[in-house]
Design a protein around this motif. Structure first.
Motif, short mmCIF file in Angstrom:
data_model
loop_
_atom_site.label_atom_id
_atom_site.label_comp_id
_atom_site.label_asym_id
_atom_site.label_seq_id
_atom_site.Cartn_x
_atom_site.Cartn_y
_atom_site.Cartn_z
N UNK A 288 -18.68 -6.17 17.15
CA UNK A 288 -17.40 -6.87 17.30
C UNK A 288 -16.59 -6.37 18.49
N UNK A 289 -16.66 -5.06 18.78
CA UNK A 289 -15.85 -4.50 19.85
C UNK A 289 -16.57 -4.47 21.19
N UNK A 290 -17.92 -4.40 21.15
CA UNK A 290 -18.65 -4.24 22.39
C UNK A 290 -18.60 -2.82 22.91
N UNK A 291 -18.11 -1.88 22.10
CA UNK A 291 -18.02 -0.46 22.46
C UNK A 291 -19.20 0.27 21.82
N UNK A 292 -19.79 1.20 22.54
CA UNK A 292 -20.96 1.91 22.04
C UNK A 292 -20.63 2.67 20.75
N UNK A 293 -21.61 2.74 19.87
CA UNK A 293 -21.44 3.38 18.56
C UNK A 293 -20.91 4.81 18.67
N UNK A 294 -21.51 5.61 19.55
CA UNK A 294 -21.11 7.01 19.67
C UNK A 294 -19.66 7.14 20.13
N UNK A 295 -19.22 6.23 20.98
CA UNK A 295 -17.83 6.26 21.45
C UNK A 295 -16.88 5.90 20.33
N UNK A 296 -17.25 4.90 19.52
CA UNK A 296 -16.41 4.51 18.39
C UNK A 296 -16.25 5.66 17.39
N UNK A 297 -17.36 6.33 17.09
CA UNK A 297 -17.32 7.43 16.14
C UNK A 297 -16.46 8.58 16.67
N UNK A 298 -16.58 8.86 17.97
CA UNK A 298 -15.79 9.93 18.58
C UNK A 298 -14.29 9.62 18.50
N UNK A 299 -13.94 8.36 18.78
CA UNK A 299 -12.53 7.96 18.68
C UNK A 299 -12.05 8.04 17.24
N UNK A 300 -12.88 7.59 16.32
CA UNK A 300 -12.54 7.57 14.89
C UNK A 300 -12.24 8.98 14.38
N UNK A 301 -13.03 9.96 14.81
CA UNK A 301 -12.86 11.33 14.34
C UNK A 301 -11.91 12.15 15.20
N UNK A 302 -11.27 11.54 16.20
CA UNK A 302 -10.30 12.24 17.02
C UNK A 302 -10.91 13.16 18.05
N UNK A 303 -12.17 12.93 18.42
CA UNK A 303 -12.83 13.78 19.40
C UNK A 303 -12.49 13.39 20.84
#
Length: 276
Positions: free
Chosen positions: A78-93
């Motif tokens: 849906x976002x077109x953003x890579x999975x690893x980047x989404x997870x990093x943003x989600x966890x505040x990394x």
């Protein structure tokens, strides 16, 4: 077998600049135009003092909200953003993210119904399966009703997995009210399952006020043993009186604490007593 990642379309900065060590930059006319436009925008932003980055706070908060009903695979698409980047943003990394990334995340709206493939907390499903085992329903019966394998039921009911796919959780929630009101057959499997559940300290359906709430504590005070409830004598006078008042067999069964069939049989006994 590894599937190669498809190339970005022509006319995008990703295709225009390429990726060092992975793919060469493209020099077709649409890609040259995209590259020139991007470099011009960088010069303008630099002269105006605009940073290409922003705080990830808004994107992180929105991701947390989206992930309540959307799986990571769905979010990536849906976002077109890579999975690893989404997870990093989600966890505040991430300490900063690009404006384009923030815009892509904020543009996604949360669906009203969660994705079936999403992993959610297992607490509610585990408690439901434990309660049904406490009543005597075997793992094989629960697996057949929920459309899964007995090994999966064992893994969930014994707390060996912290999450569960939403689709399976929905199926378990759907069969729960049906099996709660349907006593299991009297055989060695029922007795064995019931004994194991009690030995492990699991709780029956009456113990939970909010079965899906991880913070809810079981209420064992005043809970009546299921077998004693099933074998308790039915008050015929009460059944006759409530029947005359228009109460259904299900309503009377809930009041007395027995199965609906017990009320039906009590009505028949009362009718025979009157006829005699």
């Amino acid at each position: 077998m590894t599937t190669a990642k498809p190339l970005p379309p022509h006319g995008t900065t990703a295709r225009a600049y390429g990726s060092p060590g992975r793919r060469a930059r493209c020099n077709c006319q649409p890609c040259r135009t995209a590259r020139n436009r991007h470099q011009k925008q960088l010069r303008v932003n630099r002269e105006l003092g605009r940073s290409p980055f922003t705080s990830p706070a808004a994107a992180q908060a929105h991701l947390i909200e989206l992930h309540r009903t959307m799986s990571w695979d769905t979010l990536t698409a849906a976002t077109g953003v890579h999975f690893s980047n989404l997870v990093a943003i989600y966890h505040g990394a991430r300490k900063k993210i690009r404006h384009e990334t923030e815009a892509k995340i904020l543009a996604v709206k949360a669906p009203t119904k969660g994705a079936g493939g999403q992993y959610i907390d297992v607490t509610g499903s585990m408690r439901r399966l434990q309660a049904l085992s406490w009543l005597g329903h075997s793992y094989a019966t629960l697996a057949s009703a929920a459309g899964t394998e007995p090994n999966r039921i064992m893994s969930i009911v014994n707390g060996r997995q912290p999450t569960i796919r939403r689709a399976l959780a929905d199926r378990i929630a759907a069969i729960y009210p049906q099996l709660v009101t349907s006593p299991p057959p009297s055989n060695k499997f029922t007795t064995r399952t019931r004994n194991v559940a009690r030995a492990k300290g699991w709780h029956g359906p009456l113990a939970w006020d909010a079965i899906d709430d991880p913070n809810c504590e079981p209420e064992t005070e005043g809970c009546i043993d299921y077998q004693r409830r099933q074998k308790a004598a039915i008050d015929l006078e009460l059944v006759v009186r409530r029947t005359s008042q228009g109460a259904t067999a299900e309503e009377i069964a809930r009041e007395i604490g027995c199965h609906k069939r017990s009320v039906v049989r009590a009505r028949r006994r009362a009718e025979l007593a009157v006829a005699a």
